[in-house]
Write a protein that holds these residues in place. Structure first.
Motif, mmCIF file in Angstrom:
data_model
loop_
_atom_site.group_PDB
_atom_site.id
_atom_site.type_symbol
_atom_site.label_atom_id
_atom_site.label_comp_id
_atom_site.label_asym_id
_atom_site.label_seq_id
_atom_site.Cartn_x
_atom_site.Cartn_y
_atom_site.Cartn_z
ATOM 1 N N LYS A 1 2.483 7.524 -2.260
ATOM 2 C CA LYS A 1 2.781 7.582 -3.692
ATOM 3 C C LYS A 1 1.512 7.600 -4.550
ATOM 4 O O LYS A 1 1.593 7.582 -5.781
ATOM 5 N N ILE A 2 0.363 7.628 -3.931
ATOM 6 C CA ILE A 2 -0.894 7.500 -4.677
ATOM 7 C C ILE A 2 -1.090 8.667 -5.636
ATOM 8 O O ILE A 2 -0.866 9.827 -5.296
ATOM 9 N N ARG A 3 -1.497 8.329 -6.866
ATOM 10 C CA ARG A 3 -1.757 9.339 -7.899
ATOM 11 C C ARG A 3 -3.225 9.342 -8.326
ATOM 12 O O ARG A 3 -3.780 10.382 -8.631
ATOM 13 N N HIS A 4 -3.835 8.158 -8.376
ATOM 14 C CA HIS A 4 -5.235 8.029 -8.782
ATOM 15 C C HIS A 4 -5.934 7.149 -7.759
ATOM 16 O O HIS A 4 -5.571 5.976 -7.584
ATOM 17 N N LEU A 5 -6.962 7.687 -7.119
ATOM 18 C CA LEU A 5 -7.663 6.962 -6.063
ATOM 19 C C LEU A 5 -9.160 6.982 -6.333
ATOM 20 O O LEU A 5 -9.751 8.048 -6.540
ATOM 21 N N ILE B 1 0.836 -1.203 0.000
ATOM 22 C CA ILE B 1 0.000 0.000 0.000
ATOM 23 C C ILE B 1 0.873 1.257 0.000
ATOM 24 O O ILE B 1 0.496 2.296 -0.563
ATOM 25 N N SER B 2 2.044 1.190 0.582
ATOM 26 C CA SER B 2 2.903 2.379 0.704
ATOM 27 C C SER B 2 3.455 2.855 -0.628
ATOM 28 O O SER B 2 3.845 4.018 -0.753
ATOM 29 N N HIS B 3 3.497 1.987 -1.644
ATOM 30 C CA HIS B 3 4.034 2.438 -2.943
ATOM 31 C C HIS B 3 3.013 2.305 -4.072
ATOM 32 O O HIS B 3 3.366 2.463 -5.242
ATOM 33 N N ILE B 4 1.760 2.026 -3.759
ATOM 34 C CA ILE B 4 0.731 1.946 -4.797
ATOM 35 C C ILE B 4 0.474 3.339 -5.382
ATOM 36 O O ILE B 4 0.483 4.344 -4.659
ATOM 37 N N GLN B 5 0.282 3.403 -6.706
ATOM 38 C CA GLN B 5 0.060 4.685 -7.381
ATOM 39 C C GLN B 5 -1.376 4.849 -7.877
ATOM 40 O O GLN B 5 -1.855 5.973 -8.025
ATOM 41 N N GLU B 6 -2.027 3.761 -8.138
ATOM 42 C CA GLU B 6 -3.410 3.804 -8.637
ATOM 43 C C GLU B 6 -4.187 2.702 -7.947
ATOM 44 O O GLU B 6 -3.820 1.534 -8.031
#
Length: 530
Positions: A225-229, A199-204
């Motif tokens: 690191k999330i970009r699209h949620l 979860i700590s490095h997920i981006q989308e």
């Protein structure tokens, strides 16, 4: 600088350009890799087709492609017709060697499904991209999904669309919490641990299903690191949720919250209140709320939404707004706010609340939300607005008038007949002081006649002229009814330019009122503007 400092080299037209055959094997391999590069299931087998064509150009290219397992590993295109033959399916998988696998496409047939499940059973540890659309509602494959519970050392993208709850029988966590390279996870009905290391490095990420709100709020703190949620779940976990302190998500570009009650989206927005995303969508059903604290609870929710918008809009000023509010009898009530940039829609903010079996709850939240919108000072920078208003109850009108008065920089307004009627009948004539262009939008439910033109349109234009705030352009070009009406009464508004469609060919034409040719505004008879 001396003119002789540089000399022009002669160009020999007889020199042939370098042959592609002179490129090194490494260069050609890189070209082929770029040729097939894709990570979307909508390409319908295109990467594999490109690779096969490249391998058939010449002997050298064939040798290069056959000696490149990486290329074949990226071309496991499930809906490519070549995979209908078992021998060819085996051959493509053989050519991939031990390279990472990109599995993409639709599982349209049983033989393709068998092929897919055989791959993830035997080769799951080297799957790098899984982007698959299921089209069969049968549960016959439920038992075959077990391999995705194993560790996934190479997995980067996991997208599974249209699945039919095939994972409910598996108690183990998805990926056994081990997916050190995963960046994109989009799926429904798959349970996973919100506190997993990946979860700590997920981006989308897509959050759907039965997650509890406290777990989601806690997980947001780890999504650096999330970009699209995308958030779409209904399990609050408790009636009162203690919001943690706001978390900063510096890379968040897109936030989508759908089909959630205010008890979910309000705490989420409070938790990420300091984030300036470029795209925001909220869809909420205003269902009935039990208890005595309905209005205070809703007020807090609306306040959090307002604060979120204030912060995001302040960071990325918008220039255009679309604002809809409708309370028509015997129809679902709704309020929708859309903010976006004119420049290729780089930023998009959408807020949509709908009545779900509880009109009283909707009216309460609509009134509170409008009151909070009126305090968003950055809305005063909006220059273009599409405004659609229908059947507004009396108790909503003061808050709606306050919102309209905020748009002090507005220069262009697109409005329906009902909207203009509301402005004429309920708003201060001095509202929208910089407005100079009015476009009348088509409303199929409106009844257009000369009486409306006189009592609404003409009253509005006369008020603006008397206040020395005249409208300079009236655009009715795209309106199928007004362009067939008698509009010669506009002649008295000297200097007003009327833009309309010529009845002969539909082309745009302009007429400046006061020019002495009012017959051109008799659009029901005007065949051609001369």
């Amino acid at each position: 600088m001396d003119s002789d400092t540089y000399s022009i080299l002669p160009f020999d037209i007889n020199i042939s350009p370098p042959s592609i055959s002179s490129l090194s094997t490494d260069a050609l391999s890189l070209i082929f890799e770029t040729l097939i590069l894709t990570n979307t299931s909508r390409n319908e087998g295109l990467p594999l087709s490109k690779l096969i064509r490249a391998s058939q150009v010449c002997h050298d290219w064939r040798e290069i492609t056959l000696d490149s397992p990486l290329l074949w590993g990226r071309c496991i295109s499930l809906n490519h017709p070549i995979l209908l033959e078992e021998q060819r399916r085996k051959e493509i998988l053989r050519r991939s060697g031990k390279a990472p696998l990109w599995i993409q496409g639709k599982m349209l047939m049983e033989k393709i499904a068998n092929f897919f499940f055989a791959i993830i059973k035997e080769e799951w540890e080297r799957v790098q991209v899984l982007d698959v659309i299921l089209v069969d509602s049968s549960d016959m494959w439920n038992g075959a999904w077990a391999p995705i519970l194993r560790p996934s050392p190479m997995l980067q993208i996991f997208k599974l669309a249209n699945e039919f709850s095939p994972f409910t029988r598996y108690p183990a966590p998805f990926l056994t919490d081990h997916a050190p390279q995963i960046k994109i996870f989009r799926s429904s009905n798959i349970s996973f641990n919100l506190h997993a290391p990946w979860i700590s490095h997920i981006q989308e990420l897509t959050l759907r299903g039965s997650f509890s709100l406290p777990d989601v709020l806690a997980a947001l703190r780890n999504m650096r690191k999330i970009r699209h949620l995308q958030i779409n779940f209904t399990n609050v976990g408790s009636d009162v949720v203690e919001c943690p302190s706001p978390v900063h998500l510096p890379d968040l570009e897109e936030l989508m919250i759908g089909n959630c009650r205010h008890r979910i989206w309000a705490p989420v927005l409070a938790t990420i209140a300091s984030t300036q995303c470029r795209s925001f969508e909220l869809a909420s059903n205003c269902g009935a709320i039990e208890g005595q604290s309905t209005e205070p609870v809703l007020d807090i929710a609306c306040q959090r939404l307002s604060e979120f918008l204030k912060y995001t809009i302040a960071g990325f000023p918008t220039s255009t707004i679309q604002f809809d509010i409708s309370c028509k009898p015997r129809r679902p009530s709704e309020i929708s706010l859309v903010l976006y940039e004119d420049d290729f829609d780089k930023k998009n903010y959408r807020v949509h609340l709908a009545d779900s079996r509880s009109r009283s709850t909707f009216l309460t939240i609509a009134r509170l939300l409008l009151s909070h919108f009126a305090s968003v000072k950055s809305l005063s920078n909006i220059r273009t607005m599409y405004l659609y208003i229908e059947d507004i109850p009396m108790d909503l009108q003061p808050a709606l008038k306050a919102v309209i008065s905020v748009f002090t920089s507005l220069t262009w307004l697109g409005a329906t007949a009902a909207t203009l009627s509301f402005i004429v009948e309920s708003c201060d004539p001095r509202s929208l002081p910089n407005l100079h262009t009015l476009m009348i939008e088509y409303d199929k439910d409106a009844r257009w006649n000369d009486q409306w033109i006189e009592k609404n349109l003409m009253v509005f234009l006369r008020h603006r002229r008397e206040l020395d705030l005249p409208i300079s352009l009236l655009d009715i070009w795209g309106h199928p009814q007004l362009t067939k009406s008698n509009m010669d009464c506009l002649e008295e508004i000297s200097g007003l330019k009327v833009r309309y469609a010529q009845t002969s060919d539909g082309k745009v034409a302009d007429y400046e009122c006061g020019s002495g040719r009012p017959e051109l505004l008799r659009l029901h008879t005007n065949k051609l503007a001369k």
